[in-house]
Design an enzyme around this catalytic site. Sequence first.
Site, short mmCIF file in Angstrom:
data_model
loop_
_atom_site.label_atom_id
_atom_site.label_comp_id
_atom_site.label_asym_id
_atom_site.label_seq_id
_atom_site.Cartn_x
_atom_site.Cartn_y
_atom_site.Cartn_z
N SER A 75 0.76 -0.99 -0.06
CA SER A 75 0.06 0.04 -0.10
C SER A 75 0.88 1.07 0.10
O SER A 75 2.25 1.27 0.40
CB SER A 75 -0.97 -0.06 1.33
OG SER A 75 -1.24 1.29 1.79
N TYR A 84 -2.68 -0.73 10.05
CA TYR A 84 -2.49 -0.97 8.73
C TYR A 84 -1.13 -0.63 8.22
O TYR A 84 -0.58 -1.39 7.47
CB TYR A 84 -3.76 -0.40 7.80
CG TYR A 84 -3.84 -0.90 6.31
CD1 TYR A 84 -4.42 -1.93 6.04
CD2 TYR A 84 -3.18 0.17 5.57
CE1 TYR A 84 -4.41 -2.22 4.61
CE2 TYR A 84 -3.39 -0.04 4.06
CZ TYR A 84 -3.94 -1.19 3.56
OH TYR A 84 -4.04 -1.49 2.32
N1 NAP Z 1 -8.64 -1.01 -2.20
C1 NAP Z 1 -7.59 -0.27 -2.15
O1 NAP Z 1 -7.39 1.12 -2.56
C2 NAP Z 1 -6.20 -0.55 -1.83
C3 NAP Z 1 -5.16 0.46 -1.70
C4 NAP Z 1 -3.68 -0.29 -1.22
C5 NAP Z 1 -3.66 -1.76 -0.84
N2 NAP Z 1 -4.68 -2.40 -1.10
C6 NAP Z 1 -4.49 -3.90 -0.74
O2 NAP Z 1 -5.11 -4.88 -1.52
C7 NAP Z 1 -5.55 -5.99 -1.07
C8 NAP Z 1 -6.91 -6.10 -1.43
O3 NAP Z 1 -7.86 -5.26 -0.99
P1 NAP Z 1 -9.22 -4.82 -1.25
O4 NAP Z 1 -9.14 -3.51 -1.62
O5 NAP Z 1 -9.61 -5.87 -2.24
O6 NAP Z 1 -9.88 -5.17 -0.17
P2 NAP Z 1 -11.22 -5.97 0.40
O7 NAP Z 1 -12.51 -5.88 -0.92
O8 NAP Z 1 -11.77 -5.34 1.73
O9 NAP Z 1 -11.03 -7.56 0.47
C9 NAP Z 1 -10.06 -8.15 1.13
C10 NAP Z 1 -10.25 -9.68 1.18
O10 NAP Z 1 -9.40 -9.94 2.14
C11 NAP Z 1 -10.09 -11.04 2.82
N3 NAP Z 1 -9.81 -11.30 4.30
C12 NAP Z 1 -9.87 -10.67 5.40
N4 NAP Z 1 -9.48 -11.19 6.37
C13 NAP Z 1 -9.07 -12.36 6.09
C14 NAP Z 1 -8.60 -13.62 6.57
N5 NAP Z 1 -8.50 -13.62 8.15
N6 NAP Z 1 -8.44 -14.61 5.97
C15 NAP Z 1 -8.49 -14.70 4.59
N7 NAP Z 1 -9.37 -13.54 3.86
C16 NAP Z 1 -9.44 -12.51 4.46
C17 NAP Z 1 -11.44 -10.62 2.87
O11 NAP Z 1 -12.55 -11.73 3.08
P3 NAP Z 1 -14.02 -11.26 3.54
O12 NAP Z 1 -14.90 -11.05 2.25
O13 NAP Z 1 -14.19 -12.63 4.21
O14 NAP Z 1 -13.95 -10.18 4.60
C18 NAP Z 1 -11.68 -10.33 1.43
O15 NAP Z 1 -11.77 -11.10 0.59
C19 NAP Z 1 -5.28 -5.88 0.29
O16 NAP Z 1 -3.93 -6.32 0.88
C20 NAP Z 1 -5.03 -4.14 0.65
O17 NAP Z 1 -4.41 -3.97 1.66
C21 NAP Z 1 -6.11 -2.11 -1.59
#
Ligand code: NAP
Length: 350
Positions: free
Chosen positions: A218, A274
């Site tokens: 991130s 985070y």
């Molecule tokens: N979106 C952004 O702007 C952004 C920016 C920088 C970095 N990122 C990174 O990109 C990655 C994906 O993020 P996203 O935006 O797609 O977030 P998201 O939509 O909130 O998805 C998060 C995923 O992680 C899963 N998860 C959470 N806790 C878990 C656990 N204990 N075991 C297995 N799965 C688990 C969630 O499952 P559930 O559905 O069961 O909760 C969901 O499938 C993350 O690492 C995030 O930090 C995102």
Amino acid sequence: MTHQPPAPTTPRGRHLLGPALRLRLRSQRTFLAVRMETPPSASAAADAKQAPHRLAVVTGGNRGVGLEVCRQLAVQGVTVILTARDEKRGKDAVESICRESNLDNVILHPLDVTDDGSVTSLARYIESRYGKLDILVNNAAVIGVAADEEGLKALNLDAETWTSGRAANLLKDVFQNTYDVASNCLNTNYYGCKRVTEALLPLLNLSTSGARIVNASSLSSESKRMPNEKLRNDLSNIDIWDEARIETVLNTFMEDLKNGRLEEAGWPMMLPAYSVTKMVINLYTRILARRHPEMRINCVRPGFVKTDINWNLGILTPEQGARGPVMLALLPEDGPTGCYFDQTDMVNVW
Ligand SMILES: NC(=O)c1ccc[n+]([C@@H]2O[C@H](COP(=O)([O-])OP(=O)(O)OC[C@H]3O[C@@H](n4cnc5c(N)ncnc54)[C@H](OP(=O)(O)O)[C@@H]3O)[C@@H](O)[C@H]2O)c1
């Protein structure tokens, strides 16, 4: 649907995938085998191992960026094990990919990255069914604060204020850094990634196409966002880091959180837990890359993507956000390793 990530480029725009490889990836889509696999059973375990050319595991694959990474890898002909901690959410995700993208090379397997038993069960399944793994995308994460969502909406933050980190002060009233939520954040984002990686490394060692590990990072991981000067300098010196040192830093963070002295101790105040987990994900990526020079191991910021993790404040689509992780999952043998990417661009953040 034909989601095709752009050919990977270096910061200077040079293609990382050679023409031959790009050609092969495209042609693979043409004769993609259509098949649906079921979760493991006693008889499946006894099956002869039928390993696909490339097999990937994506953590947190049921929604957001992870779901789109699964789809784009599957479109590229990779057999994808979409993992999810909730079976129903996982099943719905696999069905949505199969239905909308007309694919059948996506398999569901349960995985809670905070649960040792769940991680071991996934490793055993892959070992017995395929005997190897080629790609691991450590994508699962949580945001690490308890949020007052109505209060957050009322702030009406724009993307620039959020991504610059300047929102930290405004957010003090709507985000609570509780001990339990922060502890779960560390356990998911860093220890979860480490737990899954360690369990799957023996299978990645048996990869027939060259192992790739992609860790979701991130913008908040950038060392310049670490107010504590000593830690900021330390983050730039990879030679001093190993997992034990990372654990010591995380323990100190939790101690400071418990004692209400995060700001005083110089921890980042924009999403503290985070941010710290993503800083150590960068270190872990570099430690692993140094230890396994035969693999390509990188971390990537997907961009500010509109997903649940940021209460849908993001501006990119999950399809755009998945391009960086997918590019790194498909790196050629001579691709970079131990690097940080901002979407598809290599950037020096340490
Ligand atoms: N979106 C952004 O702007 C952004 C920016 C920088 C970095 N990122 C990174 O990109 C990655 C994906 O993020 P996203 O935006 O797609 O977030 P998201 O939509 O909130 O998805 C998060 C995923 O992680 C899963 N998860 C959470 N806790 C878990 C656990 N204990 N075991 C297995 N799965 C688990 C969630 O499952 P559930 O559905 O069961 O909760 C969901 O499938 C993350 O690492 C995030 O930090 C995102």
